[in-house]
Design a protein around this motif. Sequence first.
Motif, PDB file in Angstrom:
ATOM      1  N   LEU A  20       0.803  -1.229   0.000  1.00  0.00           N
ATOM      2  CA  LEU A  20       0.000   0.000   0.000  1.00  0.00           C
ATOM      3  C   LEU A  20       0.833   1.275   0.000  1.00  0.00           C
ATOM      4  O   LEU A  20       0.276   2.365  -0.043  1.00  0.00           O
ATOM      5  N   GLN A  21       2.146   1.110   0.018  1.00  0.00           N
ATOM      6  CA  GLN A  21       2.983   2.301   0.090  1.00  0.00           C
ATOM      7  C   GLN A  21       4.140   2.275  -0.890  1.00  0.00           C
ATOM      8  O   GLN A  21       4.448   3.298  -1.507  1.00  0.00           O
ATOM      9  N   PHE A 296      -4.643  -4.884  -7.480  1.00  0.00           N
ATOM     10  CA  PHE A 296      -4.714  -3.655  -6.701  1.00  0.00           C
ATOM     11  C   PHE A 296      -4.426  -2.467  -7.622  1.00  0.00           C
ATOM     12  O   PHE A 296      -3.455  -2.483  -8.383  1.00  0.00           O
ATOM     13  N   ALA A 297      -5.277  -1.455  -7.552  1.00  0.00           N
ATOM     14  CA  ALA A 297      -5.119  -0.271  -8.395  1.00  0.00           C
ATOM     15  C   ALA A 297      -5.600   0.950  -7.644  1.00  0.00           C
ATOM     16  O   ALA A 297      -6.290   0.841  -6.615  1.00  0.00           O
ATOM     17  N   GLN A 298      -5.254   2.131  -8.154  1.00  0.00           N
ATOM     18  CA  GLN A 298      -5.567   3.369  -7.447  1.00  0.00           C
ATOM     19  C   GLN A 298      -6.609   4.205  -8.177  1.00  0.00           C
ATOM     20  O   GLN A 298      -6.665   4.207  -9.418  1.00  0.00           O
ATOM     21  N   GLY A 332      -0.697   4.191   1.707  1.00  0.00           N
ATOM     22  CA  GLY A 332       0.158   4.252   2.882  1.00  0.00           C
ATOM     23  C   GLY A 332      -0.491   3.714   4.134  1.00  0.00           C
ATOM     24  O   GLY A 332       0.134   3.714   5.198  1.00  0.00           O
ATOM     25  N   GLY A 333      -1.734   3.210   4.021  1.00  0.00           N
ATOM     26  CA  GLY A 333      -2.433   2.689   5.183  1.00  0.00           C
ATOM     27  C   GLY A 333      -2.017   1.264   5.513  1.00  0.00           C
ATOM     28  O   GLY A 333      -0.997   0.760   5.042  1.00  0.00           O
ATOM     29  N   ASP A 369      -6.699   6.608  -3.464  1.00  0.00           N
ATOM     30  CA  ASP A 369      -7.188   5.432  -2.736  1.00  0.00           C
ATOM     31  C   ASP A 369      -6.822   4.160  -3.495  1.00  0.00           C
ATOM     32  O   ASP A 369      -6.881   4.110  -4.732  1.00  0.00           O
ATOM     33  N   VAL A 370      -6.480   3.128  -2.755  1.00  0.00           N
ATOM     34  CA  VAL A 370      -6.103   1.836  -3.335  1.00  0.00           C
ATOM     35  C   VAL A 370      -7.298   0.890  -3.222  1.00  0.00           C
ATOM     36  O   VAL A 370      -7.859   0.720  -2.131  1.00  0.00           O
TER      37      VAL A 370
END
Length: 405
Positions: A20-21, A296-298, A332-333, A369-370
């Motif tokens: 996530l980061q 996973f995408a943003q 980053g979460g 957001d991811v």
Amino acid sequence: MTVADLSLDKGQPETGKRLLQDVSLPAAVLHEAPLAHNLAWMQAFCAAHGASLAPHGKTTMAPALFQRQLAAGAWAITLATAPQCRAAFAHGARRLLMANQLVGQANMAIAAGLIEAGAELYVLVDSAANVRQLDAFFGARGLRLPVLVELGVPGGRCGCRDRGEVMALAEAVAQAQALELAGLEGYEGVVRAEGDDDPAAAVAAYAGTLVATLEALDAAGRLPVARPLVTASGSAWHDLIAEAFRDAGLDERVHRVMRPGCYLTHDHGLYAEAQARLLARRHDIGAGLRPALEVFAQVQSLPEPGLAIVAMGRRDVGGDRPPLALRRYREGGTARATLAVDGWRVEKLMDQHAFVALPAASDDVAVGDVVAFGISHPCLTFDKWRRLCRVDQDLAVLETLATCF
């Protein structure tokens, strides 16, 4: 900084990074816990039904996953093409089942090279013309090639259409000097029920025909090998094939081989639905397989109310069905800090963009957001990636898995 550091090859996460980061998204992600569960589950399922497992490697084309499947007890790796067989052999798979006809001298040369290098290779035949071609090529190389006659279905894909064609082709193989008939192969995924008939009944009937045809070959003395193979099973009807093989009263010398591939990662679409039907048929199975593959995408843009553009498209995920939004995180979460995706719906995929319809209450969505998306049909997502992340429950990258499509 070197040219290698600037490589444009998408998705190069390294062990120890945080998904996530630290990882460039989009990324194809394999979750270790369900992956390990599925690996053990299918191996145990086949063993419980008296069958060996030869998982179809074309699903993932990931050598590290081949090695895990073999280490868990897989008898062989199944592939679809000669170059796939070459790739699997180069990464340590020594017994290869090519569930396809071997056609063309360039492909025959690959197969011959593998045998000369020590591979145990099986291929399919469904025509006398192909038998003659293989006999001439492998005879000239001084090699002997084990073949399996393929039993197809009318209107289906490859394969002899009935028992008479199988018996005639077995006679042709018997006359060939460089070929050896090692058994019978089928694929139930092309079986279609007529009218309103139950598709499960049609698949079970086909499995019964496959077993009866093998017995006819044996009775006719057309199976000269010590342990002839009978093999079938994709990833949707494996219970019916396993039951047919188990309950047919076959001689113990008959080697029953199952070939599912998508079981390893399962999915949230096509095979999730197939498993729901399986669990309705077999209440003793338990919870079954678990989805392990996600993309996973943003969120890239929020251009108008009710619409999010996510940086993921047809180049990143298979498009036979729209991907499903499963979870959302802040960049980053942490893995445990998830945000709602209730009512999110992928309406359209372009090459590198997904159009996602948002419900009216989605007022906390932020650019960056991811989003974790569930996929349908793993084969159609794996082939988009040269590297995938294997992650733990905290979304830390445990391994970068390479593919060799």
